[in-house]
Design a protein around this motif. Sequence first.
Motif, PDB file in Angstrom:
ATOM      1  N   GLY A   1      -2.266   0.060 -10.913  1.00  0.00           N
ATOM      2  CA  GLY A   1      -2.770  -1.002 -10.044  1.00  0.00           C
ATOM      3  C   GLY A   1      -2.384  -0.848  -8.586  1.00  0.00           C
ATOM      4  N   LEU A   2      -1.681   0.222  -8.247  1.00  0.00           N
ATOM      5  CA  LEU A   2      -1.197   0.397  -6.875  1.00  0.00           C
ATOM      6  C   LEU A   2      -2.335   0.777  -5.930  1.00  0.00           C
ATOM      7  N   THR A   3      -2.429   0.037  -4.824  1.00  0.00           N
ATOM      8  CA  THR A   3      -3.330   0.440  -3.748  1.00  0.00           C
ATOM      9  C   THR A   3      -2.678   1.594  -2.999  1.00  0.00           C
ATOM     10  N   THR A   4      -3.433   2.664  -2.795  1.00  0.00           N
ATOM     11  CA  THR A   4      -2.827   3.843  -2.176  1.00  0.00           C
ATOM     12  C   THR A   4      -3.861   4.632  -1.385  1.00  0.00           C
ATOM     13  N   VAL A   5      -3.345   5.482  -0.515  1.00  0.00           N
ATOM     14  CA  VAL A   5      -4.174   6.428   0.227  1.00  0.00           C
ATOM     15  C   VAL A   5      -4.011   7.780  -0.462  1.00  0.00           C
ATOM     16  N   ARG A   6      -5.076   8.283  -1.042  1.00  0.00           N
ATOM     17  CA  ARG A   6      -4.974   9.502  -1.847  1.00  0.00           C
ATOM     18  C   ARG A   6      -5.278  10.755  -1.015  1.00  0.00           C
ATOM     19  N   GLN A   7      -4.381  11.722  -1.142  1.00  0.00           N
ATOM     20  CA  GLN A   7      -4.594  13.020  -0.524  1.00  0.00           C
ATOM     21  C   GLN A   7      -5.390  13.921  -1.478  1.00  0.00           C
ATOM     22  N   PRO A   8      -6.225  14.806  -0.937  1.00  0.00           N
ATOM     23  CA  PRO A   8      -6.912  15.793  -1.795  1.00  0.00           C
ATOM     24  C   PRO A   8      -5.981  16.983  -2.045  1.00  0.00           C
ATOM     25  N   ILE A   9      -4.975  16.795  -2.903  1.00  0.00           N
ATOM     26  CA  ILE A   9      -3.893  17.771  -3.056  1.00  0.00           C
ATOM     27  C   ILE A   9      -4.407  19.129  -3.514  1.00  0.00           C
ATOM     28  N   ALA A  10      -5.276  19.154  -4.505  1.00  0.00           N
ATOM     29  CA  ALA A  10      -5.782  20.430  -5.011  1.00  0.00           C
ATOM     30  C   ALA A  10      -6.530  21.192  -3.925  1.00  0.00           C
ATOM     31  N   LEU A  11      -7.333  20.484  -3.132  1.00  0.00           N
ATOM     32  CA  LEU A  11      -8.083  21.123  -2.051  1.00  0.00           C
ATOM     33  C   LEU A  11      -7.151  21.664  -0.980  1.00  0.00           C
ATOM     34  N   ILE A  12      -6.131  20.891  -0.637  1.00  0.00           N
ATOM     35  CA  ILE A  12      -5.140  21.331   0.351  1.00  0.00           C
ATOM     36  C   ILE A  12      -4.464  22.617  -0.118  1.00  0.00           C
TER      37      ILE A  12
ATOM     38  N   PHE B   1      -7.761  17.546   6.049  1.00  0.00           N
ATOM     39  CA  PHE B   1      -8.776  17.089   5.117  1.00  0.00           C
ATOM     40  C   PHE B   1      -8.734  15.562   5.036  1.00  0.00           C
ATOM     41  N   PRO B   2      -9.893  14.937   4.872  1.00  0.00           N
ATOM     42  CA  PRO B   2      -9.938  13.472   4.832  1.00  0.00           C
ATOM     43  C   PRO B   2      -9.254  12.888   3.604  1.00  0.00           C
ATOM     44  N   VAL B   3      -8.769  11.672   3.759  1.00  0.00           N
ATOM     45  CA  VAL B   3      -8.110  10.954   2.668  1.00  0.00           C
ATOM     46  C   VAL B   3      -9.058   9.901   2.111  1.00  0.00           C
ATOM     47  N   THR B   4      -8.662   9.309   0.988  1.00  0.00           N
ATOM     48  CA  THR B   4      -9.468   8.273   0.338  1.00  0.00           C
ATOM     49  C   THR B   4      -8.600   7.055   0.069  1.00  0.00           C
ATOM     50  N   LEU B   5      -9.045   5.894   0.514  1.00  0.00           N
ATOM     51  CA  LEU B   5      -8.326   4.651   0.240  1.00  0.00           C
ATOM     52  C   LEU B   5      -8.752   4.123  -1.121  1.00  0.00           C
ATOM     53  N   ILE B   6      -7.782   3.952  -2.008  1.00  0.00           N
ATOM     54  CA  ILE B   6      -8.035   3.438  -3.356  1.00  0.00           C
ATOM     55  C   ILE B   6      -7.424   2.053  -3.460  1.00  0.00           C
ATOM     56  N   GLU B   7      -8.267   1.039  -3.539  1.00  0.00           N
ATOM     57  CA  GLU B   7      -7.767  -0.328  -3.611  1.00  0.00           C
ATOM     58  C   GLU B   7      -7.428  -0.708  -5.043  1.00  0.00           C
ATOM     59  N   GLY B   8      -6.263  -1.340  -5.200  1.00  0.00           N
ATOM     60  CA  GLY B   8      -5.822  -1.799  -6.501  1.00  0.00           C
ATOM     61  C   GLY B   8      -5.367  -3.244  -6.459  1.00  0.00           C
ATOM     62  N   ARG B   9      -4.554  -3.602  -7.433  1.00  0.00           N
ATOM     63  CA  ARG B   9      -4.152  -4.995  -7.560  1.00  0.00           C
ATOM     64  C   ARG B   9      -3.025  -5.404  -6.612  1.00  0.00           C
ATOM     65  N   THR B  10      -2.443  -4.442  -5.881  1.00  0.00           N
ATOM     66  CA  THR B  10      -1.302  -4.777  -5.024  1.00  0.00           C
ATOM     67  C   THR B  10      -1.711  -5.259  -3.642  1.00  0.00           C
TER      68      THR B  10
ATOM     69  N   VAL C   1       0.855  -1.190   0.000  1.00  0.00           N
ATOM     70  CA  VAL C   1       0.000   0.000   0.000  1.00  0.00           C
ATOM     71  C   VAL C   1       0.893   1.242   0.000  1.00  0.00           C
ATOM     72  N   GLY C   2       0.566   2.203  -0.843  1.00  0.00           N
ATOM     73  CA  GLY C   2       1.305   3.460  -0.880  1.00  0.00           C
ATOM     74  C   GLY C   2       0.529   4.601  -0.247  1.00  0.00           C
ATOM     75  N   PHE C   3       0.989   5.824  -0.496  1.00  0.00           N
ATOM     76  CA  PHE C   3       0.333   6.999   0.069  1.00  0.00           C
ATOM     77  C   PHE C   3       0.618   8.199  -0.843  1.00  0.00           C
ATOM     78  N   ASP C   4      -0.373   9.001  -1.096  1.00  0.00           N
ATOM     79  CA  ASP C   4      -0.356  10.269  -1.824  1.00  0.00           C
ATOM     80  C   ASP C   4      -1.365  10.247  -2.958  1.00  0.00           C
ATOM     81  N   GLY C   5      -1.258   9.248  -3.855  1.00  0.00           N
ATOM     82  CA  GLY C   5      -2.224   9.148  -4.942  1.00  0.00           C
ATOM     83  C   GLY C   5      -2.134  10.268  -5.955  1.00  0.00           C
ATOM     84  N   THR C   6      -0.908  10.695  -6.292  1.00  0.00           N
ATOM     85  CA  THR C   6      -0.739  11.742  -7.296  1.00  0.00           C
ATOM     86  C   THR C   6      -1.147  11.224  -8.677  1.00  0.00           C
TER      87      THR C   6
END
Length: 335
Positions: free
Chosen positions: A284-295, A325-334, A270-275
């Motif tokens: 396919g990477l599972t990651t925690v996405r930050q709302p970068i534009a909103l931040i 700001f809340p994050v979003t978990l994006i599940e992928g193939r990893t 699992v990664g983090f940022d979601g750029t």
Amino acid sequence: MSDQHQTPSLVDVAKLAGVSPTTVSRVLNNRGYLSQHTKDRVAQAIDELNYRPNEVARALLGQRTKMIGVVVPTVALPFFGEVVVSLEHALEQRGYRLILCNSLGRAELERDYLELLISNRVDGIISGAHNDAIAEYSDITLPVVTIDRELSPHIPNVRCDNESGGRLATELLLRRGCRHPALLTSTSGPRNLREAGYRSVLASAGIEPIVGTVNFHIPEPRRSELIARWLEQWTPSVDGVFATDDLTAGTVLGWAANAGITVPDQLRVVGFDGTDAIRRALPGLTTVRQPIALICRSAVDLLLDRINGKADTSDDRHRVKPLEFPVTLIEGRTT
């Protein structure tokens, strides 16, 4: 051919202002004693002739430059590259321009950049660098806002909910069957809220944490080599990795492929940022996405409020609660 459209020179400014070229140079470089009347005449001539960007004349007249300094570790990292683009877009919509400074993980370079920004009379500073112990920020009278950086209790810090993101990533690894999930991060410690989320979930599950650190300022290929060495030390006991940034997660995936370790059967990641850049490179990477534009929009709004006097900055000891700001978990193939 008429010369009325030729670029004006310093001599033209001096002539219009009724002073010598040397005096114009002294005004521009702020050298020697000069009366405010002389400064005003030169500034007005600069503005009228558009000799240099009008911001110079406005600054000499004590007005705003409509420029904001932005300090980040390096735009070579996808997260900070996307932050800079989002900041530039948000500032442009408000009529401001951006001066970019890459600190490259060096505190002394960041100090030099602070001096540069102040000398260029920026209206405010947004800092996302990760150098510690930069005492110079305490002496800056300019409005300052940070992005995911703790500089001072009275400086606004805009960020995602890092601790919640750490919990989401770790809980997912446990749900997918991991019993020895490791954390791979840049620096470990109480300020690492993603690590705090990871540790809290494992503490509740009665699982011992495994934490590895490889600083993201280490140049390639050395950084990838250190990550590979750390992973090899924990193979095969580690069955999952929560990497606190997507680049590190990508390096883990590359190591696993070379080592013949299948993902997600033998190792879940699992990664983090979601750029956007990483999402395209590793869809396919599972990651925690930050709302970068909103931040970034919120950081700009906060800074401009302080510049325009809409925020109370009279008490430097006033503690400002971080804006999360809340994050979003994006599940992928990893996973």
